[in-house]
Design a protein around this motif. Structure first.
Motif, PDB file in Angstrom:
ATOM      1  N   SER A 259      67.368  35.865   9.726  1.00 32.42           N
ATOM      2  CA  SER A 259      66.289  36.205   9.177  1.00 32.42           C
ATOM      3  C   SER A 259      65.169  35.144   9.367  1.00 32.42           C
ATOM      4  N   ALA A 260      65.117  34.107   9.970  1.00 34.13           N
ATOM      5  CA  ALA A 260      64.213  33.128  10.424  1.00 34.13           C
ATOM      6  C   ALA A 260      63.362  33.160  11.483  1.00 34.13           C
ATOM      7  N   GLY A 261      63.808  34.421  12.399  1.00 36.67           N
ATOM      8  CA  GLY A 261      63.201  34.503  13.510  1.00 36.67           C
ATOM      9  C   GLY A 261      61.716  34.607  13.504  1.00 36.67           C
ATOM     10  N   LEU A 262      61.186  35.370  12.769  1.00 37.22           N
ATOM     11  CA  LEU A 262      59.802  35.603  12.745  1.00 37.22           C
ATOM     12  C   LEU A 262      58.859  34.224  12.616  1.00 37.22           C
ATOM     13  N   MET A 263      59.367  33.388  11.652  1.00 42.55           N
ATOM     14  CA  MET A 263      58.944  32.313  11.137  1.00 42.55           C
ATOM     15  C   MET A 263      58.951  31.301  12.382  1.00 42.55           C
ATOM     16  N   PHE A 264      60.126  31.199  13.040  1.00 43.16           N
ATOM     17  CA  PHE A 264      60.425  30.498  14.223  1.00 43.16           C
ATOM     18  C   PHE A 264      59.260  30.906  15.218  1.00 43.16           C
ATOM     19  N   SER A 265      59.113  32.039  15.781  1.00 41.88           N
ATOM     20  CA  SER A 265      58.250  32.525  16.615  1.00 41.88           C
ATOM     21  C   SER A 265      56.743  32.011  16.264  1.00 41.88           C
ATOM     22  N   LEU A 266      56.270  32.280  15.041  1.00 38.97           N
ATOM     23  CA  LEU A 266      55.176  32.047  14.801  1.00 38.97           C
ATOM     24  C   LEU A 266      54.973  30.333  14.687  1.00 38.97           C
ATOM     25  N   GLY A 267      55.791  29.613  14.362  1.00 39.90           N
ATOM     26  CA  GLY A 267      55.788  28.084  14.335  1.00 39.90           C
ATOM     27  C   GLY A 267      55.600  27.724  15.955  1.00 39.90           C
ATOM     28  N   ILE A 268      56.277  28.131  16.912  1.00 43.23           N
ATOM     29  CA  ILE A 268      56.294  28.219  18.099  1.00 43.23           C
ATOM     30  C   ILE A 268      55.140  28.277  19.069  1.00 43.23           C
ATOM     31  N   TYR A 269      54.545  29.465  18.457  1.00 43.49           N
ATOM     32  CA  TYR A 269      53.277  30.127  18.871  1.00 43.49           C
ATOM     33  C   TYR A 269      52.244  29.231  18.553  1.00 43.49           C
ATOM     34  N   ASP A 270      51.985  28.814  17.182  1.00 46.25           N
ATOM     35  CA  ASP A 270      51.258  27.842  16.632  1.00 46.25           C
ATOM     36  C   ASP A 270      51.115  26.539  17.542  1.00 46.25           C
ATOM     37  N   LEU A 271      52.203  25.994  17.702  1.00 47.69           N
ATOM     38  CA  LEU A 271      52.339  24.491  18.466  1.00 47.69           C
ATOM     39  C   LEU A 271      51.580  24.757  20.039  1.00 47.69           C
ATOM     40  N   LEU A 272      51.971  26.072  20.690  1.00 52.98           N
ATOM     41  CA  LEU A 272      51.719  26.177  21.858  1.00 52.98           C
ATOM     42  C   LEU A 272      50.289  26.689  22.317  1.00 52.98           C
ATOM     43  N   THR A 273      49.516  26.863  21.256  1.00 52.09           N
ATOM     44  CA  THR A 273      48.151  27.640  21.516  1.00 52.09           C
ATOM     45  C   THR A 273      46.970  26.683  20.717  1.00 52.09           C
ATOM     46  N   PRO A 274      46.072  26.674  20.938  1.00 53.32           N
ATOM     47  CA  PRO A 274      44.833  26.021  20.480  1.00 53.32           C
ATOM     48  C   PRO A 274      44.389  26.561  19.201  1.00 53.32           C
ATOM     49  N   GLY A 275      43.800  25.642  18.094  1.00 57.29           N
ATOM     50  CA  GLY A 275      43.544  26.361  16.774  1.00 57.29           C
ATOM     51  C   GLY A 275      44.730  26.226  15.705  1.00 57.29           C
ATOM     52  N   ASP A 276      44.185  26.559  14.639  1.00 56.46           N
ATOM     53  CA  ASP A 276      45.283  26.631  13.592  1.00 56.46           C
ATOM     54  C   ASP A 276      45.526  28.009  13.046  1.00 56.46           C
ATOM     55  N   LEU A 277      46.765  28.337  13.178  1.00 55.03           N
ATOM     56  CA  LEU A 277      47.280  29.624  12.723  1.00 55.03           C
ATOM     57  C   LEU A 277      47.166  29.891  10.949  1.00 55.03           C
TER      58      LEU A 277
END
Length: 364
Positions: A259-277
């Motif tokens: 059940s942590a899948g979405l939050m893992f994905s958002l965390g990885i995406y935030d680290l890989l992209t400029p800006g602050d999610l």
């Protein structure tokens, strides 16, 4: 003298009656205590720990998500995944008293034991499944985050298990990647099964596999399928494993489940992209994830929201399938944002930060 004798007899009867009532009271008390301590087939769910996917693991003090092989960007705020803890189970069953007490507690939910421990499965088997689900969830989360950034990962079929008594038993091991069948490259499980359909039982097939990073060839003599003597099998259960252009390590200890899948994905995406999610906000959430970014419903939504609010969250990402339940039990001060897809969740957080655009809500 007669009157005195009668009074004496009445006194004895009163004494016996009092003694009998006392014994009955003690017996009732003993039975009540025994009944209260009697084990019942229920499990009590309560809010579990939350962890910040763009922060540090509180136990190891190391980043919860570490990325190698790609540029990363600083992230602030919180993107916490949430969990549910439980009391009870086959090894330590709840007492009737505890079940009743927790049933009256708004922060807990008392559910049938089979909700967590299905019949005909041991505690060890359930825990092993939870661990595998967490591992699969992490891999899928990396894939979903990469897809969201425009980098689709490749796949390779990998051995999950070898069936006893069939050709692969003792030859192939869990984790072995099947790169080719008789020189024909295979990038998916369906490619392997498609090649094996060309063989008849008793024929030899050469597989190119990768084990522990090293390629090697193995030969197996096919056997007839248990349910079809004319179909050739080698006796393995396969699953597609993702091959990523970067290395992502997620460290959460002994927490299990998908059940942590979405939050893992958002965390990885935030680290890989400029800006602050997050915009510096404390955001928590839950939900399974698929490679193409679909968010799935989960259990224990009420306990997860309570745990998030107690940890300091002001925004909670809710799978669309849990929205009605979440809206009916949301803690005061916790804004619910509906998440149907990974892309939708990213855009909702960006709009929440900018104050412009739609932010889908569970209450709408």
């Amino acid at each position: 003298m007669v009157t005195h004798a009668v009074e004496k007899d009445n006194g004895r009867r009163s004494h016996r009656r009092a003694l009998t009532l006392g014994l009955v009271a003690v017996l009732v008390l003993v039975l009540a205590v025994a009944g209260a301590l009697m084990p019942v087939p229920y499990v009590s769910l309560r809010p579990g720990p939350t962890m910040n996917t763009i922060g540090a693991n509180p136990e190891t003090k190391k980043p919860l998500i570490e990325v190698e092989g790609a540029q990363t960007y600083p992230a602030s705020g919180h993107l916490n995944f949430t969990t549910v803890a439980y009391t009870g189970g086959p090894k330590r069953p709840l007492s009737l008293f505890t079940a009743l007490r927790d049933w009256l507690n708004d922060e807990r939910a008392v559910v049938p034991q089979e909700t967590i421990f299905p019949k005909n499965e041991t505690v060890e088997e359930v825990e092993q499944q939870n661990t595998l689900q967490m591992e699969d969830s992490q891999q899928t989360s990396v894939a979903a985050a990469l897809v969201q950034t425009g980098r689709k990962p490749s796949t390779v079929p990998a051995v999950q298990s070898a069936e006893k008594g069939l050709p692969a038993d003792g030859v192939l091991k869990p984790g072995d990647e099947i790169l080719a069948v008789e020189g024909t490259k295979t990038d998916r499980t369906t490619a392997v099964t498609g090649e094996l359909k060309k063989y008849k039982p008793g024929q030899t097939v050469e597989l190119t596999i990768r084990r522990d990073g090293k390629e090697q060839k193995v030969s197996l003599t096919t056997a007839p399928a248990p349910d079809d003597a004319n179909r050739a099998v080698i006796g393995v259960v396969l699953g597609d494993r993702y091959v990523f252009p970067i290395d992502v390590n997620i460290s959460v200890g002994d927490i299990g489940g998908p059940s942590a899948g979405l939050m893992f994905s958002l965390g990885i995406y935030d680290l890989l992209t400029p800006g602050d999610l997050t915009g510096g906000k404390f955001i928590a959430g839950t939900g399974t994830i698929t490679v193409d970014g679909k968010v799935g419903a989960i259990g224990g939504i009420q306990q997860k929201m309570i745990g998030a609010k107690e940890a300091g969250a002001t925004v909670f990402l809710v799978p669309a399938g849990n929205c009605d339940e979440a809206a009916a039990a949301a803690p005061d001060g916790l804004r619910l944002v509906k998440a149907e897809t990974m892309d939708g969740a990213v855009k909702a957080l960006q709009n929440l930060q900018s104050g412009q655009g739609a932010v889908p809500s569970c209450s709408s």
